[in-house]
Design an enzyme around this catalytic site. Sequence first.
Site, PDB file in Angstrom:
ATOM      1  N   ARG A 267      -9.594   5.913  -7.092  1.00 59.32           N
ATOM      2  CA  ARG A 267      -8.310   6.212  -7.812  1.00 59.32           C
ATOM      3  C   ARG A 267      -8.339   5.483  -9.170  1.00 59.32           C
ATOM      4  NH1 ARG A 267      -5.172   2.278  -4.193  1.00 59.32           N
ATOM      5  NH2 ARG A 267      -3.607   2.766  -5.573  1.00 59.32           N
TER       6      ARG A 267
ATOM      7  N   SER B 134      -3.564  -0.445   0.393  1.00 62.79           N
ATOM      8  CA  SER B 134      -4.554  -1.010  -0.418  1.00 62.79           C
ATOM      9  C   SER B 134      -4.478  -2.628  -0.263  1.00 62.79           C
ATOM     10  CB  SER B 134      -4.655  -0.668  -1.889  1.00 62.79           C
ATOM     11  OG  SER B 134      -5.527  -1.540  -2.687  1.00 62.79           O
TER      12      SER B 134
ATOM     13  N   HIS C 173      -0.546 -13.267  -2.980  1.00 60.36           N
ATOM     14  CA  HIS C 173      -0.952 -12.180  -3.602  1.00 60.36           C
ATOM     15  C   HIS C 173       0.076 -11.799  -4.605  1.00 60.36           C
ATOM     16  CE1 HIS C 173      -3.458  -8.888  -4.321  1.00 60.36           C
ATOM     17  NE2 HIS C 173      -2.381  -8.127  -4.516  1.00 60.36           N
TER      18      HIS C 173
ATOM     19  N   ASP D 148     -11.318   0.199   1.135  1.00 60.24           N
ATOM     20  CA  ASP D 148     -10.487   0.079   0.101  1.00 60.24           C
ATOM     21  C   ASP D 148     -11.356  -0.057  -1.583  1.00 60.24           C
ATOM     22  OD1 ASP D 148      -7.840  -0.510  -1.438  1.00 60.24           O
ATOM     23  OD2 ASP D 148      -9.001  -2.300  -2.118  1.00 60.24           O
TER      24      ASP D 148
ATOM     25  N   LYS E 287      -6.230  -5.603   2.683  1.00 59.68           N
ATOM     26  CA  LYS E 287      -7.017  -6.964   2.332  1.00 59.68           C
ATOM     27  C   LYS E 287      -6.307  -8.020   2.953  1.00 59.68           C
ATOM     28  CE  LYS E 287      -7.077  -5.139  -1.691  1.00 59.68           C
ATOM     29  NZ  LYS E 287      -7.075  -4.365  -3.048  1.00 59.68           N
TER      30      LYS E 287
HETATM   31  N1  URA Z   1      -3.681  -3.797  -6.156  1.00 58.83           N
HETATM   32  C1  URA Z   1      -4.395  -3.617  -5.182  1.00 58.83           C
HETATM   33  O1  URA Z   1      -5.245  -4.305  -4.335  1.00 58.83           O
HETATM   34  N2  URA Z   1      -4.301  -2.213  -4.900  1.00 58.83           N
HETATM   35  C2  URA Z   1      -3.748  -1.320  -5.470  1.00 58.83           C
HETATM   36  O2  URA Z   1      -3.765  -0.298  -5.103  1.00 58.83           O
HETATM   37  C3  URA Z   1      -2.931  -1.787  -6.618  1.00 58.83           C
HETATM   38  C4  URA Z   1      -3.090  -3.263  -7.043  1.00 58.83           C
END
Ligand code: URA
Length: 424
Positions: A168, A183, A82, A161, A187
Amino acid sequence: MTIIDIINKKRLRKELTREEIEFAINGYLDESIKDYQMSSLLMAIVLNGMTARETIDLTDIMIKSGDIIDLSKIDGIIVDKHSTGGVGDKVTLVLGPLLASLGIKIAKMSGRGLGHTGGTIDKLESIEGFNTKIDKEAFIKQVNDINIALVSQSGNLVPADKKLYALRDVTGTTESIPLIASSIMSKKIASGADIIMIDVKVGNGALMKTLKDAKELAKLMVRIGKAYRKPTICLITNMEEPLGYAIGNSLEVEEAINTLKGNGPSDLLEVVITLCSIIIGAVKKIPNNEAKNLLFKQLNNGEAYKKFEEMVTSQNGDINSIKISDKVFSIKSDKAGYINKIDALKLGEIAKMIGAGRNTLEDEIDYEVGLVLSKKVGDYVEEEEELVKVYLKDKDVSISQILECFKIDDELEPVPQLILDIIK
Ligand code: URA
């Protein structure tokens, strides 16, 4: 227990219990807690923070809000990667096939970002026919057959999320290290891989603006990974200038292909090789320099590119169909000197404005547009020499806007380091 008590407790900087966090998250999902109440709690978290224990509980509650992907039918060690997002970031497109060509399983599900350019999925969809929406069985079969599948997130992965992130985004509550860590990690953990690699970008074109914040985020994510016995490795990399030369979906795929064929830009290669050598070293238990040699061999002998081609074919894409706009403008420097800065953020915003990225998830991306730098930080440019090529379709951009992204001086300043830290 009421949401008002929980908001007040966080407002007073007190640590929330797991039950209180669960009450807030589950209540928000079942709509008994309203947007305005959740945004008030989120703002209290942004201002007063969360302890590691609260963050791990929040992550766990978010993971359990939806499906958890079971990848146990895939043989071997599964790696997920990621990036916290940067301009010109095509690392996954190179790293995935490169590791897969050495027998590492890459099972990656990506979301569609609201970045300056598209995310990995959008970049892949710039290849005509490329199917990112394959079902779970086909996804697992492809990883078992050819070691790699890159697909878009489907089903009900971390719905908490999804809902919180959307809130957010519009309430000024994105910039909180515990909220970002939970967050991202919720995932990644719900996606089922064994090893998680995260490229934490730092700099003006990135989510984290300072090295201190980037390190704090990385340490927290590594700690969350440990709580789930999922080794998590964070590389902290500089994002003051775009990565590589290309910014824009098809253009970045083209640059990734060149890199997979052994002709990549040095900064992109440095990030890819550093990340991959850590993984290869850990999985194959070989020293770092041996891992690096193996990786360069795969780039130079065509194996890494062959793996990319195999993945594209398996996902119905036509590798010969990558289209790039033929409306090209060459932007020339208005003075001679050393390039001391290239503003990644501003160039990213220009790329988005000409159609390479989206403002809302409903916006359509134009895959064919973007920018390709002709120079990088540390290079010398003559007056009237090309700085960047712009690939346009139906939107225009002003030359002065582009020139403002380059800081050109008589003296060369020290070139910033690319890899700033490795946290694991
Ligand atoms: N990427 C994400 O998946 N979540 C965040 O809060 C910020 C960047």
